[in-house]
Design a protein around this motif. Structure first.
Motif, PDB file in Angstrom:
ATOM      1  N   UNK A  19       2.758  -1.239   4.669  1.00 45.67           N
ATOM      2  CA  UNK A  19       2.199   0.123   4.660  1.00 45.67           C
ATOM      3  C   UNK A  19       3.312   1.157   4.861  1.00 45.67           C
ATOM      4  N   UNK A  20       3.138   2.350   4.284  1.00 46.95           N
ATOM      5  CA  UNK A  20       4.221   3.341   4.309  1.00 46.95           C
ATOM      6  C   UNK A  20       4.270   4.155   5.597  1.00 46.95           C
ATOM      7  N   UNK A  42       6.241  -1.171   5.161  1.00 46.27           N
ATOM      8  CA  UNK A  42       6.539  -1.596   3.784  1.00 46.27           C
ATOM      9  C   UNK A  42       8.026  -1.886   3.544  1.00 46.27           C
ATOM     10  N   UNK A  43       8.884  -1.109   4.180  1.00 41.04           N
ATOM     11  CA  UNK A  43      10.324  -1.322   3.969  1.00 41.04           C
ATOM     12  C   UNK A  43      10.797  -2.591   4.700  1.00 41.04           C
ATOM     13  N   UNK A  44      10.219  -2.841   5.872  1.00 41.61           N
ATOM     14  CA  UNK A  44      10.499  -4.114   6.547  1.00 41.61           C
ATOM     15  C   UNK A  44      10.097  -5.281   5.643  1.00 41.61           C
ATOM     16  N   UNK A  47       9.290  -6.669  -4.172  1.00 45.87           N
ATOM     17  CA  UNK A  47       9.927  -7.004  -2.895  1.00 45.87           C
ATOM     18  C   UNK A  47       8.921  -6.975  -1.741  1.00 45.87           C
ATOM     19  N   UNK A  48       8.132  -5.914  -1.661  1.00 49.24           N
ATOM     20  CA  UNK A  48       7.212  -5.764  -0.518  1.00 49.24           C
ATOM     21  C   UNK A  48       6.059  -6.764  -0.558  1.00 49.24           C
ATOM     22  N   UNK A  49       5.476  -6.997  -1.746  1.00 49.92           N
ATOM     23  CA  UNK A  49       4.351  -7.950  -1.805  1.00 49.92           C
ATOM     24  C   UNK A  49       4.836  -9.368  -1.496  1.00 49.92           C
ATOM     25  N   UNK A  76       0.853  -1.183   0.000  1.00 49.04           N
ATOM     26  CA  UNK A  76       0.000   0.000   0.000  1.00 49.04           C
ATOM     27  C   UNK A  76       0.890   1.235   0.000  1.00 49.04           C
ATOM     28  N   UNK A  77       1.006   1.891  -1.147  1.00 52.52           N
ATOM     29  CA  UNK A  77       1.872   3.064  -1.247  1.00 52.52           C
ATOM     30  C   UNK A  77       1.074   4.348  -1.188  1.00 52.52           C
TER      31      UNK A  77
END
Ligand SMILES: [Zn+2]
Length: 325
Positions: free
Chosen positions: A74-75, A115-117, A309-311, A12-13
């Motif tokens: 999530x961002x 999201x970065x994790x 990467x995130x999904x 979710x960006x």
């Protein structure tokens, strides 16, 4: 009937959401994208998210009960115990119990991650972070995201996600950051900071190629435009980007001194557009600012999975949380 369990990952960006459905072995089955706009308010964004999830599962044609779980990136920082989003400035969210809301509507287990994790975990599992004890993800973009996977787990606080590399102090008394403090790394080295400096350089007549490509409108100064301007010979733009990459590298050096990662993964649009420059500057900064014993051991790599990467990470994380790694 097959008993395969499927996993859904959602990124979710601030401007778009991406949902991807994976098999139990994390092969991609279906993916769908949808626009996000924080200005629409949380209710509208969540409704669109619920629709996107339903559409993705429907398109794959799998029975609802074979969906093992939904992982979301999530961002912003999240409460890792409750799955609430603590704040997501790009979406205008504050203390939103996203996990609870979605579990009620989706009839599947839901887990919410930063999201970065999730992206760093995706790179660790499926990208470049093979067999590492510690992987650091560094994603310069609108801000600067950071993540850490240590011994196969996301490194977090007891209650909250952490590794906020973008808000490490880079320049005392420096520029105002989106978080309200001054001198954070992302206030000086994010794409937004680079774009602001580049627009000023173009305005002053120091970047003729950029001026022709994009003018001085910050919104037009995307990563690829910056890369084109550098390729066309705009020395001032190259200096601005190299300086930002070095600042990112100095922060990376501090992290190397603290926890001796095996791999630092650099990702995001800026790194994709200017990979060689970023790897050079971050490597050089780590070599000159980290302790030699530790600097020698760390590999610095470009991310391999791009938008996935995130999904992938979020899907694998929810699978792991459900006991199916
Ligand atoms: Zn900050």
């Amino acid at each position: 009937m097959s008993k395969t369990t499927y996993w859904l990952g959602v990124d979710l960006g601030g401007t778009k959401m991406l949902a991807a459905l994976f098999t139990g072995k994390f092969k991609l089955l279906v993916e769908r994208k949808e626009k996000t706009s924080g200005q629409d308010g949380a209710k509208a964004v969540i409704a669109r998210l619920q629709q996107l999830i339903a559409d993705t599962v429907a398109e794959a044609g799998i029975p609802e009960k074979q969906l093992g779980g939904i992982g979301l990136g999530v961002p912003g920082p999240v409460n890792v115990q409750t799955g609430a989003v603590i704040s997501a400035p790009n979406l205008g969210w504050h203390n939103l119990p996203l996990q609870k809301i979605l579990e009620r509507s989706c009839h599947s287990p839901v887990r919410v991650f930063n999201d970065v994790d999730a992206g760093t975990y995706g790179e660790f599992r499926f990208g470049t972070g093979e067999q590492a004890r510690c992987v650091i993800g560094l994603f310069p973009g609108t801000g600067i995201g950071g993540g850490c996977v240590y011994d196969g787990k996301i490194f977090t606080g007891r209650e909250n996600s952490c590794f906020e590399i973008g808000h490490m102090l880079a320049v005392p008394e420096g520029r105002l950051c989106g978080c309200g403090r001054h001198g954070c790394l992302e206030a000086h080295a994010s794409r937004l900071a680079i774009a602001a400096d580049s627009a000023a350089a173009a305005y002053r007549g120091q970047a003729p190629a950029l001026l022709k490509l994009a003018g001085t409108d910050l919104r037009e100064l995307k990563s690829r435009t910056l890369a084109k301007s550098i390729a066309a010979g705009d020395r001032a733009i190259e200096d601005i980007v190299r300086r930002a990459a070095r600042q990112l590298g100095v922060a990376a050096a501090s992290i190397v001194n603290l926890i001796a990662p095996d791999i630092i993964v650099l990702g995001g649009g800026l790194v994709e557009a200017l990979e060689k420059l970023y790897l050079e500057e971050v490597r050089a900064a780590v070599m000159s600012h980290a302790m030699p014993l530790l600097a020698d051991r760390v590999k610095i790599r470009a991310a391999q999975l791009g938008d996935h990467a995130s999904v992938l990470g979020a899907a694998a994380l929810v699978a792991e949380a459900r006991g199916k790694p």
